[in-house]
Design a protein around this motif. Structure first.
Motif, mmCIF file in Angstrom:
data_model
loop_
_atom_site.group_PDB
_atom_site.id
_atom_site.type_symbol
_atom_site.label_atom_id
_atom_site.label_comp_id
_atom_site.label_asym_id
_atom_site.label_seq_id
_atom_site.Cartn_x
_atom_site.Cartn_y
_atom_site.Cartn_z
ATOM 1 N N GLY A 35 0.837 -1.192 0.000
ATOM 2 C CA GLY A 35 0.000 0.000 0.000
ATOM 3 C C GLY A 35 0.870 1.239 0.000
ATOM 4 O O GLY A 35 1.753 1.379 0.851
ATOM 5 N N LEU A 36 0.663 2.134 -0.962
ATOM 6 C CA LEU A 36 1.416 3.387 -1.057
ATOM 7 C C LEU A 36 0.526 4.511 -0.541
ATOM 8 O O LEU A 36 -0.532 4.786 -1.110
ATOM 9 N N VAL A 37 0.939 5.147 0.568
ATOM 10 C CA VAL A 37 0.082 6.136 1.228
ATOM 11 C C VAL A 37 0.838 7.438 1.421
ATOM 12 O O VAL A 37 2.069 7.484 1.375
ATOM 13 N N GLY A 38 0.097 8.503 1.670
ATOM 14 C CA GLY A 38 0.676 9.813 1.900
ATOM 15 C C GLY A 38 -0.325 10.888 1.536
ATOM 16 O O GLY A 38 -1.304 10.640 0.825
ATOM 17 N N ARG A 39 -0.089 12.088 2.007
ATOM 18 C CA ARG A 39 -1.000 13.194 1.763
ATOM 19 C C ARG A 39 -1.060 13.528 0.270
ATOM 20 O O ARG A 39 -0.124 13.270 -0.482
ATOM 21 N N ASN A 40 -2.188 14.119 -0.143
ATOM 22 C CA ASN A 40 -2.294 14.585 -1.522
ATOM 23 C C ASN A 40 -1.156 15.546 -1.834
ATOM 24 O O ASN A 40 -0.812 16.400 -1.014
ATOM 25 N N GLY A 41 -0.566 15.390 -3.018
ATOM 26 C CA GLY A 41 0.527 16.264 -3.417
ATOM 27 C C GLY A 41 1.894 15.804 -2.981
ATOM 28 O O GLY A 41 2.899 16.451 -3.298
ATOM 29 N N ARG A 42 1.990 14.683 -2.266
ATOM 30 C CA ARG A 42 3.291 14.196 -1.805
ATOM 31 C C ARG A 42 4.046 13.424 -2.872
ATOM 32 O O ARG A 42 5.227 13.157 -2.725
ATOM 33 N N GLY A 43 3.362 12.990 -3.944
ATOM 34 C CA GLY A 43 4.091 12.347 -5.031
ATOM 35 C C GLY A 43 3.818 10.868 -5.211
ATOM 36 O O GLY A 43 4.649 10.158 -5.786
ATOM 37 N N LYS A 44 2.650 10.370 -4.773
ATOM 38 C CA LYS A 44 2.359 8.944 -4.921
ATOM 39 C C LYS A 44 2.263 8.554 -6.404
ATOM 40 O O LYS A 44 2.933 7.620 -6.856
ATOM 41 N N THR A 45 1.436 9.283 -7.146
ATOM 42 C CA THR A 45 1.313 8.985 -8.582
ATOM 43 C C THR A 45 2.619 9.278 -9.301
ATOM 44 O O THR A 45 3.014 8.546 -10.221
ATOM 45 N N ALA A 185 5.084 4.701 3.076
ATOM 46 C CA ALA A 185 4.481 5.983 3.419
ATOM 47 C C ALA A 185 5.389 7.123 2.985
ATOM 48 O O ALA A 185 6.549 7.189 3.403
ATOM 49 N N ILE A 186 4.855 8.011 2.134
ATOM 50 C CA ILE A 186 5.573 9.238 1.771
ATOM 51 C C ILE A 186 5.175 10.275 2.809
ATOM 52 O O ILE A 186 4.098 10.875 2.743
ATOM 53 N N GLU A 187 6.047 10.459 3.794
ATOM 54 C CA GLU A 187 5.725 11.305 4.932
ATOM 55 C C GLU A 187 6.270 12.713 4.719
ATOM 56 O O GLU A 187 6.782 13.049 3.651
ATOM 57 N N LYS A 188 6.160 13.546 5.740
ATOM 58 C CA LYS A 188 6.482 14.960 5.606
ATOM 59 C C LYS A 188 7.927 15.175 5.177
ATOM 60 O O LYS A 188 8.212 16.001 4.312
ATOM 61 N N ASN A 189 8.866 14.444 5.783
ATOM 62 C CA ASN A 189 10.277 14.657 5.486
ATOM 63 C C ASN A 189 11.042 13.377 5.185
ATOM 64 O O ASN A 189 12.266 13.382 5.182
ATOM 65 N N GLN A 190 10.319 12.289 4.959
ATOM 66 C CA GLN A 190 11.017 11.042 4.678
ATOM 67 C C GLN A 190 10.056 10.052 4.042
ATOM 68 O O GLN A 190 8.837 10.258 4.044
ATOM 69 N N ILE A 191 10.613 8.988 3.472
ATOM 70 C CA ILE A 191 9.824 7.867 2.957
ATOM 71 C C ILE A 191 10.141 6.667 3.829
ATOM 72 O O ILE A 191 11.303 6.305 3.990
#
Length: 497
Positions: A35-45, A185-191
């Motif tokens: 599962g690839l998760v993170g806030r909108n705009g963080r770069g999942k797509t 998880a693509i988080e605020k300052n790290q993956i």
């Protein structure tokens, strides 16, 4: 079994203040159901596009995979479904029919024009070609947006029984918990990668955030103390510099005879003070860099105005039909002040049609009744908001919104202020959804009607809405397929049959 290894990956779009990825390093296993998760705009797509080699980047991506991607671009949606699938896959008809049966689809859908299928049927048809070819690694981007609850359960069961790995992007927490065994998880300052589904990630992230909050609290105290000390030293040094000139307001200050001594001492003090200030600035900067990975989720506001009426809707034996064909069995329910009634049922059952009838927008046949107070103030989140256009300022005037409250909610939903000058029709689908939602939140209303409010919103936005609804307790008629959200916020569930 093979690896997908990312080393020192850096990428950013032109015009962005900071890159999406800066020196990122992680390793994925092709056997994982990730599962690839993170806030909108963080770069999942964007990350999925980078894996496919569709964008230039710095660093290395080492992989031996051939990727298949959902949703696939369709050149002509008026073609027969079998011809659409032939354009994007080399699968045989019998293979397509096998996969379709596993997703609860009738084989005769292949011989219907693709654009006549429902959104859920189109989603499931396109998913069938992802797992047919051997050695292909599926990248599945937001498969749940157009699926009803039953459809999500069918797709979840379909992915569960697949033996090969995949990467799936979804904001449906229940769906992710059902189908994944690892999380990136693509988080605020790290993956960060986690062994386990979304619930495991969420629990570990909460423990990490609690620890970081304690560290951040101490760091902020240290930074404040350092800044205060630096300011005091600079002030004291400036005062000593003034001593060598004496105080012109004091008679007989005696400053003239020891100017050299005081000046030399002040110079030494000033030098030490500047050195101390530089050292403190470096220490402050180092400590501020440690304030890092906690997501800031600000509480939203809602212009709910409780009605003086206790009962806002009374639906009695309601049945809506097109061409004398009823959409659902006769339906009866009440909506009381402070209740949040969730209308549930499969796609095409007539949930949105009930809303259209309530708003006087249904043109079919009606039996039964809907009773509501006169002049009831309603705030509506449309499922289809293609008509929203223009600047945010013009849109707010047209909708008679409190402009400041509207912008504040947009910003709290995660829309960057840099986007505020973009015309709505040029925004991303997620940003346009936030405009529609912020509009509804900013409209004073006695009743809120929200038709699939969670499409295109990330998990953090969903949690914001949950917290808001539980705090404000508005009266609401809700259509939503996200099971977790319904369980958390609905006070009553009405099923269409």
């Amino acid at each position: 079994m093979s690896k997908i290894e990312i080393k020192n990956l850096s990428f950013g779009y032109d015009g962005q203040a900071k890159p999406l990825f800066a020196g990122a390093n992680f390793i994925l296993d092709s056997q994982w159901k990730l599962g690839l998760v993170g806030r909108n705009g963080r770069g999942k797509t964007t990350l999925l596009r980078l894996l496919q080699g569709q964008l230039p980047y710095q660093g290395t991506i080492q992989q031996q995979q051939q990727f298949s991607y959902f949703p696939q671009p369709i050149s002509d949606k008026s073609q027969l479904t079998v011809d659409v699938l032939a354009e994007i896959s080399t699968a045989q008809q019998w293979q397509l029919e096998r996969e379709m049966s596993q997703l609860g689809l009738a084989a005769d859908l292949l011989w219907r024009p693709f654009n006549t299928l429902s959104g859920g049927e189109q989603t499931k048809v396109l998913l069938t070609v992802l797992f047919i070819e051997d050695g292909v690694f599926p990248l599945i981007d937001e498969p749940t947006n157009h699926l009803d609850l039953a459809g999500r359960q069918q797709v979840a069961a379909y992915l569960q029984q697949k033996r090969q790995g995949f990467i799936v992007v979804s904001h449906d927490r229940h769906f992710l918990n059902e189908v994944t065994d690892h999380t990136l998880a693509i988080e605020k300052n790290q993956i960060s990668s986690y062994q386990g589904n979304f619930a495991v990630y969420e629990a570990q992230k909460q423990r990490s955030d609690t620890s970081e909050q304690a560290q951040n609290s101490q760091l902020k105290k240290d930074i404040g103390r350092l800044k205060q000390t630096a300011a005091e030293k600079a002030k004291w040094s400036q005062a000593r510099e003034g001593d060598k000139y004496g105080d012109p307001h004091k008679k007989g200050s005696g400053a003239v005879y020891d100017t050299g001594f005081i000046g030399a001492r002040a110079a030494r003090t000033m030098k030490r003070s500047k050195h101390l200030a530089q050292r403190m600035a470096t220490e402050i900067d180092d400590k501020e860099k440690l304030l890092k990975n906690i997501e800031q989720i600000e509480p939203l506001t809602m212009a709910f105005q409780p009605s003086h009426q206790q009962r806002l809707l009374t639906v009695t034996d309601l049945q809506l039909s097109y061409a004398q064909q009823p959409l659902f069995q006769p339906l009866s329910f009440e909506l009381q002040q402070g209740q949040r009634v969730a209308l549930v049922g499969p796609n095409g059952a007539g949930k949105s049609t009930i809303v259209h009838q309530l708003l006087g927008q249904f043109s079919g046949q009606v039996s039964g009744t809907i009773q509501r107070p006169q002049h009831l103030q309603i705030s509506y989140v449309h499922q289809d908001y293609e008509d929203n256009h223009g600047t945010l300022s013009d849109f707010a005037k047209l909708q008679k919104l409190d402009y400041q409250a509207f912008l504040n909610n947009l910003h709290k939903l995660g829309m960057p202020r840099a986007v505020f000058n973009t015309r709505i029709e040029l925004m991303s689908m997620g940003q346009r959804k936030k405009v529609e939602l912020a509009k509804s939140l900013s409209l004073p209303a006695e009743l809120y009607i929200w038709d699939e409010p969670l499409n295109y919103l990330d998990v953090f936005n969903q949690e914001q809405l949950e917290q808001l609804l539980l705090m404000v307790q508005p009266t609401m008629l809700l259509i939503e397929h996200d099971q977790t959200f319904i369980e958390h916020v609905a006070t009553k569930i009405v099923s269409l049959k």
